[in-house]
Design an enzyme around this catalytic site. Structure first.
Site, PDB file in Angstrom:
ATOM      1  N   CYS A  96       0.946  -1.259   0.005  1.00  0.00           N
ATOM      2  CA  CYS A  96      -0.245  -0.048   0.042  1.00  0.00           C
ATOM      3  C   CYS A  96       0.581   1.236  -0.161  1.00  0.00           C
ATOM      4  O   CYS A  96       1.460   1.473  -0.995  1.00  0.00           O
ATOM      5  CB  CYS A  96      -0.945   0.095   1.124  1.00  0.00           C
ATOM      6  SG  CYS A  96      -2.284   1.125   0.990  1.00  0.00           S
ATOM      7  N   HIS A 182      -3.650  -5.392   0.492  1.00  0.00           N
ATOM      8  CA  HIS A 182      -3.214  -5.734   1.875  1.00  0.00           C
ATOM      9  C   HIS A 182      -3.406  -6.971   2.299  1.00  0.00           C
ATOM     10  O   HIS A 182      -4.537  -7.707   2.918  1.00  0.00           O
ATOM     11  CB  HIS A 182      -4.101  -5.107   2.710  1.00  0.00           C
ATOM     12  CG  HIS A 182      -3.761  -3.405   2.919  1.00  0.00           C
ATOM     13  ND1 HIS A 182      -2.665  -2.947   4.055  1.00  0.00           N
ATOM     14  CD2 HIS A 182      -4.338  -2.494   2.537  1.00  0.00           C
ATOM     15  CE1 HIS A 182      -2.718  -1.589   3.556  1.00  0.00           C
ATOM     16  NE2 HIS A 182      -3.735  -1.152   2.858  1.00  0.00           N
ATOM     17  N   GLU A 184      -1.963  -8.667   4.619  1.00  0.00           N
ATOM     18  CA  GLU A 184      -2.024  -8.814   5.973  1.00  0.00           C
ATOM     19  C   GLU A 184      -3.334  -8.484   6.824  1.00  0.00           C
ATOM     20  O   GLU A 184      -3.534  -8.800   8.110  1.00  0.00           O
ATOM     21  CB  GLU A 184      -0.945  -7.782   6.721  1.00  0.00           C
ATOM     22  CG  GLU A 184      -1.093  -6.288   6.771  1.00  0.00           C
ATOM     23  CD  GLU A 184      -1.183  -5.546   5.249  1.00  0.00           C
ATOM     24  OE1 GLU A 184      -1.368  -4.382   5.798  1.00  0.00           O
ATOM     25  OE2 GLU A 184      -1.176  -6.196   4.176  1.00  0.00           O
TER      26      GLU A 184
END
Length: 235
Positions: A96, A182, A184
């Site tokens: 990001c 993302h 994560e």
């Protein structure tokens, strides 16, 4: 593998008890894959960096609510650090904000997206199949961004793309892997973050974003790409 995680944000206070930090999210992502890695988090947003880059094999730059192309002193310092790492041949991953910062630091460009905010779960076409990628199937990831990479750095190859974000991921073989989405994020965290940003979206789009959270996302798959990328870069 000694991985330095360069954490470029501080979560909203109400979200910290449950989700802690972006750095910890990446630790958890890699821990689920059980690699024999030593991971250390450095809060670069607060000016904390590894004492020496030679103490680490690879570096990961997290997301952030800030602009990767801004003139904030800590952002400028991180861009300069990325340039130093690149010149030293250290493998890097950017997610990001980190994706945008690497593009901007290495000769590309990042800026405000013409389409405004991208949120929820988005699907991307896979444009290349380097050795760290498993197959050519489309990829779905959680996203939350209003900035994008608008021009790739020299030597970079596009990896992921869709109509909203044409440069959604790129790589420089053996040196850089940068991803807008993302891997994560959990859906729970993405929903919580969306609640802070929903008023910046038209009601129809906000409803579509909410609905998208019920779709599957492939953060674990992309996490495996990241692991293989670093292991192959250091083989």
């Amino acid at each position: 593998m000694r991985l330095a995680i360069l954490d470029a944000d501080i979560l909203r206070e109400a979200l910290q008890p449950k989700y802690h930090s972006y750095g910890r999210m990446f630790e958890a992502l890699f821990e689920r894959q059980q690699p024999d890695w030593e991971m250390t988090i450095f809060k670069v947003i607060d000016g904390y960096y590894p004492p020496s880059m030679d103490q680490y094999d690879a570096f990961l730059m997290t997301g952030s609510q800030y602009d990767a192309f801004s003139d904030e002193p800590w952002v400028r310092r991180l861009r300069e650090y990325a340039q130093t790492l690149f010149q030293a041949g250290r493998p890097m991953i950017g997610i990001c904000f980190g994706h945008q910062l690497l593009a901007h630091a290495l000769g590309g460009e990042a800026g405000r997206a013409g389409g405004g905010w991208g949120m929820g779960v988005m699907s991307y076409s896979l444009l290349a199949t380097p050795s760290f990628v498993d197959d050519a199937a489309p990829v779905s990831l959680i996203v939350s961004h209003r900035d994008q990479v608008t021009r790739l750095p020299p030597e970079a190859e596009r990896l992921l793309s869709n109509d909203f974000c044409p440069n959604a991921a790129f790589y420089i073989s053996g040196r850089v892997l940068a991803i807008q989405g993302h891997p994560e994020f959990s859906v729970d965290y993405a929903r919580a973050l969306f609640e802070y940003r929903k008023d910046e979206l038209p009601p129809k789009l906000a409803a579509e974003v909410r609905q998208s959270f019920s779709l599957p996302h492939q953060g674990e798959r992309v996490g495996r790409w990241m692991r293989r990328f670093l292991e192959q870069a250091l083989a």
